[in-house]
Design a protein around this motif. Structure first.
Motif, PDB file in Angstrom:
ATOM      1  N   ARG A  33       0.852  -1.186   0.000  1.00 54.11           N
ATOM      2  CA  ARG A  33       0.000   0.000   0.000  1.00 54.11           C
ATOM      3  C   ARG A  33       0.887   1.235   0.000  1.00 54.11           C
ATOM      4  O   ARG A  33       1.930   1.247   0.660  1.00 54.11           O
ATOM      5  CB  ARG A  33      -0.864   0.021   1.261  1.00 54.11           C
ATOM      6  CG  ARG A  33      -1.863  -1.094   1.319  1.00 54.11           C
ATOM      7  CD  ARG A  33      -2.612  -1.128   2.633  1.00 54.11           C
ATOM      8  NE  ARG A  33      -3.074   0.184   3.078  1.00 54.11           N
ATOM      9  CZ  ARG A  33      -3.495   0.434   4.317  1.00 54.11           C
ATOM     10  NH1 ARG A  33      -3.519  -0.521   5.220  1.00 54.11           N
ATOM     11  NH2 ARG A  33      -3.904   1.633   4.650  1.00 54.11           N
ATOM     12  N   PRO A  34       0.514   2.281  -0.716  1.00 46.79           N
ATOM     13  CA  PRO A  34       1.312   3.508  -0.663  1.00 46.79           C
ATOM     14  C   PRO A  34       1.234   4.130   0.734  1.00 46.79           C
ATOM     15  O   PRO A  34       0.185   4.105   1.374  1.00 46.79           O
ATOM     16  CB  PRO A  34       0.682   4.422  -1.712  1.00 46.79           C
ATOM     17  CG  PRO A  34      -0.647   3.830  -2.019  1.00 46.79           C
ATOM     18  CD  PRO A  34      -0.615   2.390  -1.624  1.00 46.79           C
ATOM     19  N   TYR A  35       2.353   4.675   1.197  1.00 46.71           N
ATOM     20  CA  TYR A  35       2.407   5.270   2.528  1.00 46.71           C
ATOM     21  C   TYR A  35       1.730   6.628   2.516  1.00 46.71           C
ATOM     22  O   TYR A  35       1.928   7.443   1.622  1.00 46.71           O
ATOM     23  CB  TYR A  35       3.857   5.435   2.992  1.00 46.71           C
ATOM     24  CG  TYR A  35       3.976   6.273   4.244  1.00 46.71           C
ATOM     25  CD1 TYR A  35       3.544   5.774   5.464  1.00 46.71           C
ATOM     26  CD2 TYR A  35       4.486   7.554   4.207  1.00 46.71           C
ATOM     27  CE1 TYR A  35       3.622   6.532   6.614  1.00 46.71           C
ATOM     28  CE2 TYR A  35       4.581   8.324   5.345  1.00 46.71           C
ATOM     29  CZ  TYR A  35       4.145   7.807   6.549  1.00 46.71           C
ATOM     30  OH  TYR A  35       4.229   8.565   7.682  1.00 46.71           O
ATOM     31  N   ALA A  36       0.912   6.867   3.536  1.00 50.37           N
ATOM     32  CA  ALA A  36       0.307   8.177   3.780  1.00 50.37           C
ATOM     33  C   ALA A  36       0.327   8.396   5.289  1.00 50.37           C
ATOM     34  O   ALA A  36       0.054   7.472   6.060  1.00 50.37           O
ATOM     35  CB  ALA A  36      -1.121   8.216   3.253  1.00 50.37           C
ATOM     36  N   MET A  37       0.644   9.619   5.706  1.00 54.10           N
ATOM     37  CA  MET A  37       0.756   9.906   7.141  1.00 54.10           C
ATOM     38  C   MET A  37      -0.559   9.699   7.873  1.00 54.10           C
ATOM     39  O   MET A  37      -0.570   9.369   9.051  1.00 54.10           O
ATOM     40  CB  MET A  37       1.241  11.339   7.364  1.00 54.10           C
ATOM     41  CG  MET A  37       2.688  11.507   7.031  1.00 54.10           C
ATOM     42  SD  MET A  37       3.446  13.126   7.355  1.00 54.10           S
ATOM     43  CE  MET A  37       2.191  14.155   7.933  1.00 54.10           C
ATOM     44  N   ASP A  38      -1.674   9.877   7.194  1.00 56.26           N
ATOM     45  CA  ASP A  38      -2.963   9.711   7.853  1.00 56.26           C
ATOM     46  C   ASP A  38      -3.565   8.327   7.615  1.00 56.26           C
ATOM     47  O   ASP A  38      -4.664   8.039   8.063  1.00 56.26           O
ATOM     48  CB  ASP A  38      -3.939  10.796   7.401  1.00 56.26           C
ATOM     49  CG  ASP A  38      -4.156  10.777   5.894  1.00 56.26           C
ATOM     50  OD1 ASP A  38      -3.417  10.076   5.181  1.00 56.26           O
ATOM     51  OD2 ASP A  38      -5.076  11.483   5.431  1.00 56.26           O
ATOM     52  N   GLY A  39      -2.826   7.447   6.935  1.00 61.30           N
ATOM     53  CA  GLY A  39      -3.307   6.093   6.679  1.00 61.30           C
ATOM     54  C   GLY A  39      -3.308   5.242   7.937  1.00 61.30           C
ATOM     55  O   GLY A  39      -2.503   5.438   8.840  1.00 61.30           O
ATOM     56  N   ILE A  40      -4.231   4.296   7.995  1.00 57.92           N
ATOM     57  CA  ILE A  40      -4.302   3.388   9.141  1.00 57.92           C
ATOM     58  C   ILE A  40      -3.748   2.047   8.692  1.00 57.92           C
ATOM     59  O   ILE A  40      -4.219   1.456   7.721  1.00 57.92           O
ATOM     60  CB  ILE A  40      -5.743   3.262   9.653  1.00 57.92           C
ATOM     61  CG1 ILE A  40      -6.206   4.631  10.150  1.00 57.92           C
ATOM     62  CG2 ILE A  40      -5.830   2.228  10.751  1.00 57.92           C
ATOM     63  CD1 ILE A  40      -7.633   4.678  10.608  1.00 57.92           C
ATOM     64  N   PHE A  41      -2.716   1.576   9.392  1.00 58.31           N
ATOM     65  CA  PHE A  41      -2.001   0.359   9.023  1.00 58.31           C
ATOM     66  C   PHE A  41      -2.051  -0.639  10.166  1.00 58.31           C
ATOM     67  O   PHE A  41      -2.292  -0.270  11.313  1.00 58.31           O
ATOM     68  CB  PHE A  41      -0.540   0.682   8.684  1.00 58.31           C
ATOM     69  CG  PHE A  41      -0.379   1.627   7.525  1.00 58.31           C
ATOM     70  CD1 PHE A  41      -0.336   1.145   6.228  1.00 58.31           C
ATOM     71  CD2 PHE A  41      -0.267   2.991   7.728  1.00 58.31           C
ATOM     72  CE1 PHE A  41      -0.180   2.001   5.162  1.00 58.31           C
ATOM     73  CE2 PHE A  41      -0.109   3.857   6.662  1.00 58.31           C
ATOM     74  CZ  PHE A  41      -0.067   3.363   5.377  1.00 58.31           C
TER      75      PHE A  41
END
Length: 113
Positions: A62-70
């Motif tokens: 998945r592309p990294y995003a600061m607001d993404g939930i991992f």
């Protein structure tokens, strides 16, 4: 010497800067106290972890995003660091520990609801 009492200097003048200071007699030779030192090599460090990218299923990244939930175990694709696997998520802090090819890094992430 600026001031003396009974032949004992109390204040002296610095020959370099001209400042007046309290006189401190020189320390006797051979009475140095041993300093407590610790070398950096004596401290035990955890071995650095590195990721073998060739074993990753990069199609699932998945592309990294600061607001993404991992979640732990997710594979992400970071623009600067490349592919990585999430080792730990600190949900309350909004941070996660990601293992990349060049080592571990803490990255920001979204906090789960």
């Amino acid at each position: 010497m600026v001031a003396a009492e009974n032949g004992v200097p109390l204040r002296v003048q610095c020959l370099t800067c001209g400042a007046n200071r309290k006189y401190r007699p020189p320390k006797p030779v051979g009475t140095k106290t041993a300093k407590k030192t610790t070398s950096r090599s004596s401290k035990k460090k955890a071995p650095k972890k590195f990721l073998d990218v060739s074993t990753l299923p990069v199609g699932e990244a998945r592309p990294y995003a600061m607001d993404g939930i991992f979640e732990v175990g997710d594979i992400l694709d970071h623009k600067k660091f490349g592919f990585g696997r999430i080792e730990e998520v600190f949900g309350s802090e909004g941070k996660m520990l990601v293992l990349f090819e060049d080592g571990e890094r803490k990255l920001l992430c979204g906090k789960p609801a």
